[in-house]
Enzyme design. Structure first.
Site, PDB file in Angstrom:
ATOM      1  CG  ASN A   9      -1.810   1.204   1.280  1.00  0.00           C
ATOM      2  OD1 ASN A   9      -1.839   1.996   0.339  1.00  0.00           O
ATOM      3  ND2 ASN A   9      -2.534   1.366   2.376  1.00  0.00           N
ATOM      4  CD1 TRP A  10       3.737   1.144  -2.950  1.00  0.00           C
ATOM      5  CD2 TRP A  10       3.570   2.332  -4.840  1.00  0.00           C
ATOM      6  NE1 TRP A  10       4.488   0.509  -3.908  1.00  0.00           N
ATOM      7  CE2 TRP A  10       4.395   1.211  -5.075  1.00  0.00           C
ATOM      8  CE3 TRP A  10       3.317   3.216  -5.886  1.00  0.00           C
ATOM      9  CZ2 TRP A  10       4.975   0.967  -6.336  1.00  0.00           C
ATOM     10  CZ3 TRP A  10       3.890   2.969  -7.130  1.00  0.00           C
ATOM     11  CH2 TRP A  10       4.712   1.854  -7.350  1.00  0.00           C
ATOM     12  CE  LYS A  11      -0.388   3.258   4.679  1.00  0.00           C
ATOM     13  NZ  LYS A  11      -0.385   3.401   6.134  1.00  0.00           N
ATOM     14  CG  HIS A  97      -5.984   1.879   4.974  1.00  0.00           C
ATOM     15  ND1 HIS A  97      -5.588   2.814   5.913  1.00  0.00           N
ATOM     16  CD2 HIS A  97      -4.951   1.026   4.838  1.00  0.00           C
ATOM     17  CE1 HIS A  97      -4.368   2.525   6.312  1.00  0.00           C
ATOM     18  NE2 HIS A  97      -3.949   1.442   5.676  1.00  0.00           N
ATOM     19  CD  GLU A  99      -3.287   5.454   6.490  1.00  0.00           C
ATOM     20  OE1 GLU A  99      -3.247   5.459   5.249  1.00  0.00           O
ATOM     21  OE2 GLU A  99      -2.388   4.938   7.194  1.00  0.00           O
ATOM     22  CD  GLU A 169      -3.480  -2.293   7.155  1.00  0.00           C
ATOM     23  OE1 GLU A 169      -2.362  -2.523   6.684  1.00  0.00           O
ATOM     24  OE2 GLU A 169      -4.123  -1.259   6.903  1.00  0.00           O
ATOM     25  N   GLY A 175       2.370   2.524  10.762  1.00  0.00           N
ATOM     26  CA  GLY A 175       3.315   3.628  10.617  1.00  0.00           C
ATOM     27  C   GLY A 175       3.995   4.033  11.911  1.00  0.00           C
ATOM     28  CB  SER A 215       5.156  -1.576  12.021  1.00  0.00           C
ATOM     29  OG  SER A 215       4.732  -0.236  12.268  1.00  0.00           O
ATOM     30  N   GLY A 236       2.797  -0.976   4.258  1.00  0.00           N
ATOM     31  CA  GLY A 236       2.860   0.438   3.901  1.00  0.00           C
ATOM     32  C   GLY A 236       4.293   0.871   3.644  1.00  0.00           C
ATOM     33  N   GLY A 237       4.887   1.536   4.632  1.00  0.00           N
ATOM     34  CA  GLY A 237       6.214   2.141   4.486  1.00  0.00           C
ATOM     35  C   GLY A 237       7.263   1.233   3.846  1.00  0.00           C
TER      36      GLY A 237
HETATM   37  P1  13P Z   1       2.907   0.581   7.662  1.00  0.00           P
HETATM   38  O1  13P Z   1       3.414  -0.723   7.062  1.00  0.00           O
HETATM   39  O2  13P Z   1       3.639   1.768   7.142  1.00  0.00           O
HETATM   40  O3  13P Z   1       2.801   0.501   9.142  1.00  0.00           O
HETATM   41  O4  13P Z   1       1.405   0.766   7.101  1.00  0.00           O
HETATM   42  C1  13P Z   1       0.519  -0.288   7.217  1.00  0.00           C
HETATM   43  C2  13P Z   1      -0.666   0.023   6.396  1.00  0.00           C
HETATM   44  O5  13P Z   1      -1.467   0.880   6.741  1.00  0.00           O
HETATM   45  C3  13P Z   1      -0.849  -0.713   5.149  1.00  0.00           C
HETATM   46  O6  13P Z   1      -2.127  -0.510   4.631  1.00  0.00           O
END
Ligand code: 13P
Length: 254
Positions: A9-11, A97, A99, A169, A175, A215, A236-237
């Site tokens: 997930n590049w966001k 998600h 977010e 999640e 994050g 994470s 994500g990251g």
């Molecule tokens: P991180 O891997 O950056 O914690 O993000 C997780 C996430 O929200 C993937 O959708």
């Protein structure tokens, strides 16, 4: 055998130049995937076509949108519909998600409608759930996640939910660098599977792929993915760095 998936997930990150470089490097370094293993790359809308073009001939690699709208077409300025995504060859959509739930006020009903649009048009949702820190500290995470699943998904039939993909999640792990322990992940994933079993029976529950997100890194992926009810991850990251993301994919058990 249910599917094992590592999804990126590049966001809202990267320019198109950076995105193109990243996906080319990923394809170049991609480990061999078993027949039941997939890599899904969730990218911002403007990059979907470009990424799709680069991964076109790669077996078991797919592109995902990070959202979609609840309607097929019409006067909804700024939104992107599932038929639009389908028309450019997108196969997966990340839905609900945390977010989006938090910053864009997406509610259970809206998420049901989004999943419904995906089912209608043959796209595969990756449905996110997970509790905030306060709920975890109060020990109420199981009920919280159960409500998220029931409210948005239990309108659907067993046939529709066969092979469905859930991403658990925990919000406190997103994050933050603070990963759930592999035991905490397994405990919740087993709970999620039991919730589906209670409603739809073991035959359906066993087909559901439950990904862990929050994470995930090269250093912890293998241990988390090694748990019996963890079928991969939503990353994500670490998905923005090929040297981190490739070992995460390798963390899928063979
Ligand atoms: P991180 O891997 O950056 O914690 O993000 C997780 C996430 O929200 C993937 O959708």
């Amino acid at each position: 055998m249910r599917k094992q998936i590592v999804a990126a997930n590049w966001k809202m990150n990267l320019t198109i130049q950076e995105a193109e470089k990243l996906v080319n490097e990923l394809i170049e370094k991609l480990p061999t995937l078993q027949i039941n293993q997939e890599v899904v790359v969730g990218v911002p809308f403007p990059y979907l076509t470009m990424v799709k073009g680069i991964i076109a001939n790669k077996a078991n690699v797919f592109v995902a949108a990070q959202n979609c709208y609840t309607k097929d077409a019409g006067a909804y300025t700024g939104e992107t519909s599932v038929p639009m995504l389908k028309s450019i060859g997108v196969e997966y959509v990340i839905i609900g998600h945390s977010e989006r739930r938090e910053y864009f006020h997406e509610c259970h009903k809206m998420l049901t409608e989004k999943v419904e649009r995906c089912f209608e048009h043959g796209l595969k949702p990756i449905f996110c759930c997970g509790e905030p820190l306060k709920i975890r500290e109060a020990g109420l995470q199981n009920q919280y996640v159960e409500t998220q699943l029931k409210e948005s998904l239990f309108q659907f039939s067993a046939e529709q939910l066969k092979g469905f993909i859930i991403a658990y999640e925990p919000i406190w792990a997103i994050g933050t660098g603070k990963t759930a322990s592999s035991e905490q992940a397994q405990e919740m994933h087993a709970h999620i599977r039991s919730v589906f079993q209670g409603q739809y029976g073991a035959d359906i529950a066993d087909t559901i792929s439950i990904l862990y997100g929050g994470s995930v890194k090269a250093a912890n992926a293998n241990e988390i993915f090694g748990k019996p009810d963890v079928d991969g991850g939503l990353v994500g990251g670490a998905s923005l760095v090929v040297s981190e993301f490739v070992p995460i994919i390798e963390g899928l058990s063979s």
